[in-house]
Design a protein around this motif. Structure first.
Motif, short mmCIF file in Angstrom:
data_model
loop_
_atom_site.label_atom_id
_atom_site.label_comp_id
_atom_site.label_asym_id
_atom_site.label_seq_id
_atom_site.Cartn_x
_atom_site.Cartn_y
_atom_site.Cartn_z
N ARG A 204 -16.81 -45.07 27.68
CA ARG A 204 -16.70 -46.53 28.47
C ARG A 204 -15.37 -46.35 29.28
NH1 ARG A 204 -18.32 -50.30 23.57
NH2 ARG A 204 -17.72 -51.85 24.93
N VAL A 205 -15.57 -46.89 30.64
CA VAL A 205 -14.24 -46.88 31.51
C VAL A 205 -14.27 -48.28 32.09
CG1 VAL A 205 -13.18 -45.75 33.52
CG2 VAL A 205 -15.32 -44.54 32.44
N PRO A 206 -12.80 -48.74 31.82
CA PRO A 206 -12.45 -50.11 32.54
C PRO A 206 -12.63 -50.02 33.93
CG PRO A 206 -10.92 -49.35 30.99
CD PRO A 206 -11.78 -48.19 31.35
N LYS A 207 -13.21 -51.24 34.54
CA LYS A 207 -13.37 -51.27 36.05
C LYS A 207 -12.30 -50.95 36.94
CE LYS A 207 -12.38 -56.20 36.34
NZ LYS A 207 -13.18 -57.43 36.71
N ASN A 208 -10.82 -50.89 36.39
CA ASN A 208 -9.88 -50.81 37.73
C ASN A 208 -9.50 -49.06 37.57
OD1 ASN A 208 -8.82 -50.52 34.68
ND2 ASN A 208 -6.76 -50.53 35.77
N ARG A 209 -10.31 -48.22 36.65
CA ARG A 209 -10.39 -46.92 36.72
C ARG A 209 -11.55 -46.36 37.15
NH1 ARG A 209 -7.81 -44.82 30.88
NH2 ARG A 209 -6.70 -47.00 30.31
N PHE A 210 -12.59 -46.99 37.48
CA PHE A 210 -13.80 -46.46 38.07
C PHE A 210 -14.32 -47.09 39.23
CE2 PHE A 210 -17.97 -45.26 35.63
CZ PHE A 210 -17.70 -44.02 35.73
N ASN A 211 -13.96 -46.46 40.49
CA ASN A 211 -14.35 -46.93 41.67
C ASN A 211 -14.03 -45.63 42.66
OD1 ASN A 211 -14.04 -49.97 41.68
ND2 ASN A 211 -12.32 -49.29 40.40
N THR A 231 -13.70 -51.04 51.41
CA THR A 231 -14.08 -49.79 51.26
C THR A 231 -14.38 -48.88 50.26
OG1 THR A 231 -11.80 -48.86 51.56
CG2 THR A 231 -12.85 -49.51 53.53
N SER A 232 -14.01 -49.66 48.98
CA SER A 232 -14.22 -49.00 47.75
C SER A 232 -15.30 -49.64 46.74
CB SER A 232 -12.94 -48.97 46.73
OG SER A 232 -13.35 -48.37 45.65
N PHE A 233 -16.37 -48.95 46.18
CA PHE A 233 -17.36 -49.01 45.42
C PHE A 233 -17.26 -49.06 44.00
CE2 PHE A 233 -18.42 -48.78 49.86
CZ PHE A 233 -19.44 -49.78 50.06
N PRO A 234 -17.58 -50.00 43.28
CA PRO A 234 -17.44 -49.61 41.72
C PRO A 234 -18.41 -48.62 41.53
CG PRO A 234 -17.77 -52.00 42.11
CD PRO A 234 -17.85 -51.31 43.45
#
Length: 298
Positions: A204-211, A231-234
């Protein structure tokens, strides 16, 4: 002394240990046996290849194939660092405690998230990887079906199941868990955690690291990194096979200056620097599967 090598060597293992424990992507670091540093920011990684089968001749016998092995050179594009100070009033024992705490928290809360975020974003934009149709995850999304489709496509591309790792956002994991019935009772209560799917580990990856994209700040006005809003997508999930990537991380030996040498302040100074990068092999890029959201971070 200009640079306290003894203290630097004391804290180097601490930095490495915290990094390996906290980083979600450290499992892909190239082992020392397979790499050779050429200077601070250039590394050679051993790469091998071989011929396939050929017709066997009843009279001529075997065709001669070849096995090639060579050191491939990579230039690390990420050279990041920062300097901290601890006031002279702390004695050496307290200095060790202060810097030990500072270094551990710095690696855990600042360095590791940035390294993970950079690696996932770079892999998401790599040429040749397999990408699913962008889709936003809702509570009723059948994530298992999405992963099954990914595994089927990777299987057709002959990506080995063994060694695959599924990195998953917390939002995707919540939907995934919610649509799979799994209860494990014990004396401490009910456990609904899902640590693997069909033998594939789930990380599992926190959202601030996974974009799909990040911006690295230069330290002039801001430090660390940011996630572009439009310009960045989760990322929903990524399936990654270790053979598809080469990842190198080098924590430079900290520079430690005593207050008498430090020209900036009456304080101990600690300089931290890390060289790192991640690369994909063109022929094995299909060992990376990306599912990203359709809606940008904004």
């Amino acid at each position: 002394m200009a640079n306290n090598i003894v203290l630097a060597q004391k804290f180097q293992p601490l930095l490495d240990e915290v990094y390996k424990r906290e980083s979600l992507t450290s499992i892909f670091d190239v082992t020392a046996a397979r790499m050779n540093f050429v200077g601070a920011d250039t590394v050679q990684v051993f790469k091998s290849d071989m011929d396939g089968l050929a017709d066997y001749g009843r009279n001529s016998g075997f065709k001669s194939g070849s096995v090639t092995g060579a050191w491939e050179t990579f230039k690390l594009s990420q050279d990041r660092g920062v300097s901290f100070m601890v006031d002279r009033m702390d004695n050496e024992e307290t200095l060790g405690m202060a810097f030990g705490t500072l270094a551990g928290e710095f690696i855990r809360t600042k360095v590791v998230p940035e390294l993970d975020a950079y690696r996932f974003s770079k892999l998401a934009g790599a040429t040749g990887i397999t990408k699913a149709t962008a889709a936003d995850i809702a509570a009723d999304t059948d994530v298992a079906a999405m992963i099954d489709a990914a595994l089927a496509e990777m299987g057709d591309n002959e990506v080995p199941r063994e060694g695959l790792v599924c990195f998953m956002s917390e939002k995707t994991y919540s939907a995934f868990k919610g649509n799979i019935t799994r209860y494990l009772a014990n004396e401490n209560g009910v456990n609904r955690e899902i640590n693997s799917y069909n033998g594939i580990p789930i990380v599992r990856v926190p959202k601030n690291r996974f974009n799909t994209g990040i911006t690295l700040n230069d330290g002039e006005s801001k430090f660390g990194y940011e996630i572009p809003k439009t310009t960045s997508f989760p990322i929903n999930f990524m399936l990654i096979h270790p053979s598809a990537v080469t990842q190198v991380t080098k924590h430079a030996l900290p520079r430690i200056f005593d207050p008498d040498t430090n020209q900036k302040a009456d304080a101990w100074q600690f300089d931290y620097r890390v060289y790192h990068d991640i690369f994909t092999f063109e022929k094995k890029a299909n060992g990376i599967y990306l599912s990203a959201a359709a809606t940008a971070n904004a």
